[in-house]
Design a protein around this motif. Sequence first.
Motif: not given
Length: 468
Positions: A456-461
């Motif tokens: 999810e953090a990677a998607l947000r980035a």
Amino acid sequence: MSPLAEAAVSKVQVLVLGGGPGGYVAAIRAGQLGLDTVLVEADRLGGTCLIRGCIPSKALIHAAGEFEVLRRAQGDNPLGLKVTGEVAVDFAQTLRWKDGIVDRLSDGVGGLLRRAKVRVVRGWGNFRDARTCEVTGPDGAIQVIEAEHVILATGSEPVALPAIPFGGDVLSSTEALALPAVPETLAVIGAGYIGLELGMAFAALGAKVTIVEALSRILPQYDPALSAPITRALERAGIEAHLDARATGFADGRLSVERAQGPALQIPADKLLVTVGRRPRTEGWGLERMAVDLDGPFIKVDDRCATSMRNVWAIGDLVGEPMLAHKASAQGETVAEIIAGRRRRFDPVAIPAVCFTTPEVVSVGAWPEPGPEVITAVFPLAANGRALSQEGGDDGGFVRVAARADDHRILAFAAVGRHVSELSGEMTALLEMGAVLEDAAGLIHAHPTQSETLGEAALRALGHAIHV
């Protein structure tokens, strides 16, 4: 004729000095590779981490957490759990349980060494020259061992304050983990990970804990965003932290403290825990007779862990930061394979670091300075189902990622929250494999788990978060 002259000389291929997580791993791997190996250890197998540090402290932290759950169940409890009557700690039983874990693991290390055909010599090693070691056993008998290769793995020791030496009620982490009872009042000097881990554990067990830190914030090795949830946790636990404060003396159960702002303090403390750092253990075993170069207080090594003396190697806390058990183990394995003729270097992309406070803090990779060449993103644990179902979503915890803007190569991860230490393995694997944000975002994580927060953090980035 002196006992030394009478002592028989043993010749081996590899001599390892120190049975901690670096030394015993080096010895086991050397034995597995068919090398005639001797491990010299004056204390129990396992070293500081297993016997006096990582393992017993985590056991105490777990016990403290379980006790805190019981205490919370005495009042209004969101889970509907109720405990009627008094809850108490049988600390003697807690220590027996903790010591049982240590005994089991230490005995296990001995079994692994025997299986690898490593000979363990009990006693204090002292080098006559770079590859000749006198070992004085518990009975005073001396053995002399000559080795083709020497691996130095003597670890580190706590640093004392000149004005407040260890002894009596002034404790290092070693003595704190062996206290016969929970002190009514405990003062902790140093707000790094050791001081906070043990201070929070003893507070959960019922001690009144006060922390004194010379710098302006806690956990100075982490950035303020990661330490802020810990600061709030200290407040909830009733732990008072005095920052920009310097301990000047301890007498009659009172710690004298000078502050950069405000009047001096006299803090009552039945016990005083000093956790201002650790230093490499370089004295008492003949380093001065080995002709190896130093790098400040540490032994200087190259990317193979080789010292300036041929066939003398050094690993772990002895060679510098980070002073972590898992770094020592990795270096030990590397050196054993080099000695056996394999081409190896110790050149990790990242070494994970974890602070086992409540909540936990984990960091993998060097967090970059902000700028247009860097992408960063944060995913809150409050948006993760597993975190919420474990009461871990409402303490300000989060997972964050940093990557290069041009090619999306991941540079670092960090997290703060309950149970986030278990994310360190995937974080490290992604960095070591040179993953990009799309790799992390494309992994299918089991649901519900906290590992979903990495994707999810990677998607947000990447600009298209799903759950936040």
